[in-house]
Design an enzyme around this catalytic site. Structure first.
Site, PDB file in Angstrom:
ATOM      1  N   PHE A 184     -22.712 -22.233   5.191  1.00 23.87           N
ATOM      2  CA  PHE A 184     -22.416 -20.997   5.560  1.00 23.87           C
ATOM      3  C   PHE A 184     -22.862 -19.986   4.495  1.00 23.87           C
ATOM      4  CE2 PHE A 184     -19.923 -16.704   5.028  1.00 23.87           C
ATOM      5  CZ  PHE A 184     -19.935 -16.111   6.168  1.00 23.87           C
TER       6      PHE A 184
ATOM      7  N   ASP B 137     -25.630 -21.977  -2.606  1.00 22.57           N
ATOM      8  CA  ASP B 137     -25.095 -20.980  -2.847  1.00 22.57           C
ATOM      9  C   ASP B 137     -23.919 -21.405  -3.427  1.00 22.57           C
ATOM     10  OD1 ASP B 137     -23.358 -19.233  -1.327  1.00 22.57           O
ATOM     11  OD2 ASP B 137     -24.175 -19.512   0.482  1.00 22.57           O
TER      12      ASP B 137
ATOM     13  N   LYS C  55     -17.816 -13.524  -4.244  1.00 20.36           N
ATOM     14  CA  LYS C  55     -17.070 -13.638  -4.095  1.00 20.36           C
ATOM     15  C   LYS C  55     -16.017 -13.400  -5.746  1.00 20.36           C
ATOM     16  CE  LYS C  55     -16.210 -15.470   0.076  1.00 20.36           C
ATOM     17  NZ  LYS C  55     -17.268 -15.923   0.176  1.00 20.36           N
TER      18      LYS C  55
HETATM   19  C1  LIG Z   1     -18.563 -15.861   1.690  1.00 23.39           C
HETATM   20  C2  LIG Z   1     -19.403 -16.739   1.308  1.00 23.39           C
HETATM   21  C3  LIG Z   1     -20.817 -15.970   1.549  1.00 23.39           C
HETATM   22  C4  LIG Z   1     -20.685 -14.533   2.131  1.00 23.39           C
HETATM   23  O1  LIG Z   1     -20.542 -13.469   1.344  1.00 23.39           O
HETATM   24  P1  LIG Z   1     -20.456 -11.855   1.965  1.00 23.39           P
HETATM   25  O2  LIG Z   1     -19.740 -11.147   0.500  1.00 23.39           O
HETATM   26  O3  LIG Z   1     -18.804 -12.069   2.291  1.00 23.39           O
HETATM   27  O4  LIG Z   1     -22.052 -11.064   2.153  1.00 23.39           O
HETATM   28  C5  LIG Z   1     -21.915 -16.548   1.585  1.00 23.39           C
HETATM   29  N1  LIG Z   1     -22.206 -18.357   0.867  1.00 23.39           N
HETATM   30  C6  LIG Z   1     -20.665 -18.319   0.886  1.00 23.39           C
HETATM   31  C7  LIG Z   1     -20.936 -19.667   0.271  1.00 23.39           C
HETATM   32  C8  LIG Z   1     -19.399 -18.079   1.283  1.00 23.39           C
HETATM   33  O5  LIG Z   1     -18.232 -18.563   0.884  1.00 23.39           O
END
Ligand SMILES: *Cc1c(COP(=O)(O)O)cnc(C)c1O
Length: 401
Positions: free
Chosen positions: A136, A221, A250
């Site tokens: 994700f 990421d 986050k």
């Molecule tokens: C939450 C998340 C995102 C997206 O972040 P947003 O601030 O909602 O755009 C991207 N990558 C990972 C691994 C995440 O957990």
């Protein structure tokens, strides 16, 4: 005005289905709703509230900066952004920082940079991006297409092209997909939304080696794993595998929206003046709060504390499982933990979440089969014990129907 869950259905776009409970106040790992009912927070705003609610360091930073200057635009730089960037680069492999407002935007910048780097250095043919199933990376059209769930990117017309997917921890398939036309491999160094799936050490090192072999950039990421979540400042430091580009969001702002893409000087130089940007990126208010969060989390005591709290979570969850036999495994790292349901309860993670809420505990799911816990990194031991006592009541409810 009556402000309740019903109003949501009247005035909000129906892309979410939030709980009936509307929290109005939080302190540490406790939250209170409109009725004054109290909850223990093991969700942490989805791995965002790294210092719980209303942490004095964050509140003070917000108040102080709030009385100085809120916003300038990138026509000017500002002190909090420069201080935060200096601290992030001092603490990581990176030399350069690009600030955004969210995880998706940080990833969007990372992907655009990887494409530009390849174009400048090797030519147009080198545009393939490899990512992983169940991964994700956010909800912009580029990031959601790189994400490993086609259902999230289907139905919006033609997708960004030359993106392929591979199973996580499957080095052989990756080997067959990667070639000299590959510009980047993007991965989470522990899949969060996909179900709390750790990479094997061999896989993480193998991905790095394959990227080197084909001059592809490795993008980590760390939007969910970053800023202390796994007991290291960034998860790559625990894996001893260094990416070329890393994204963080986050927990970076501890609840204030901010994201960042960080990289080396050699790669960063391809985002020349005017190639990319954001109105709010590097906003002084966001950076002041993030600096306070960073200072607080990046200490020996908080990071080792995460490891101790992980041990406590695991021990108490195992004890619940011994009694009720609902989990096949407790997995994850630090305070990014998943209780995986066994065959008998397969697909029922949401039932555990709903039952927990009834007993005053906020949890999360990761897919349909994993109950996920991403509490504050500084959650008190008493709150862990009390929260898991509530979780045991919820488990008993589900088991007894
Ligand atoms: C939450 C998340 C995102 C997206 O972040 P947003 O601030 O909602 O755009 C991207 N990558 C990972 C691994 C995440 O957990």
């Amino acid at each position: 005005m009556q402000v309740n869950r019903e109003l949501f259905d009247h005035v909000m776009v129906p892309n979410y289905n939030p709980s009936e409970v509307i929290p109005v106040k939080g302190k540490g790992s406790r939250v209170w709703d409109q009725k004054g009912d109290e909850y223990i927070d093991f969700a942490g705003g989805i791995a965002v509230n790294c210092l719980g609610h209303s942490h004095p360091n964050l509140v003070n930073a917000l108040k102080e900066q709030g009385e100085k200057i809120w916003h300038l635009s990138n026509v000017m730089t500002n002190e909090p952004a420069l201080r935060l960037a200096k601290k992030i680069t001092d603490a990581t492999f990176a030399d350069k920082v690009y600030f955004a407002n969210s995880g998706a935007e940080a990833n969007e910048a990372a992907l655009k940079l990887a494409r530009r780097f390849a174009l400048d250095n090797y030519g147009e043919h080198k545009s393939k991006i490899i990512a992983f199933n169940k991964g994700f990376h956010g909800r912009t059209f580029f990031t959601v297409t790189v994400g490993g769930q086609a259902a999230y990117s289907d139905g919006f017309g033609p997708k960004p092209a030359d993106i392929v997917h591979c199973d996580y921890n499957d080095l052989e398939t990756l080997k067959s997909l990667i070639d000299d036309n590959t510009c980047a491999v993007m991965m989470e160094p522990l899949q969060g939304e996909g179900g709390i799936i750790s990479p094997t050490q061999e896989f993480a090192e193998g991905v790095r080696a394959l990227c080197d072999q084909h001059n592809a950039l490795l993008i980590f990421d760390e939007v969910q794993t970053g800023v202390g979540r796994t007991g290291h400042l960034y998860a790559y430091q625990g894996l001893n595998v260094t990416p070329d580009i890393l994204t963080t969001a986050k927990a970076l702002g501890g609840g204030f929206p901010i994201g960042a893409m960080i990289t080396t000087t050699d790669i960063a130089k391809h985002l020349k003046i005017g190639t990319h940007g954001s109105t709010y990126g590097g906003n002084p208010l966001a950076c002041a709060v993030a600096e306070a969060a960073f200072n607080t989390v990046n200490t020996e005591s908080v990071l080792t504390g995460v490891q101790q709290k992980e041990a406590m979570f695991r021990e108490l969850l195992e004890a619940i499982n011994t009694k009720y036999n609902v989990f096949s495994e407790i997995r994850g790292k630090g305070l990014l933990l998943g209780a995986v349901l066994n065959e008998q309860f397969e697909g029922r993670a949401r039932d555990f979440l709903v039952a927990s809420m009834k007993h005053g505990l906020m949890t999360l799911v990761a897919g349909t089969n994993v109950v996920r816990f991403t509490p504050s990194l500084v959650i008190e031991e008493d709150d862990i014990k009390a929260g898991l006592a509530r979780f045991e009541l919820a488990v008993a409810d589900v088991v007894n129907g």
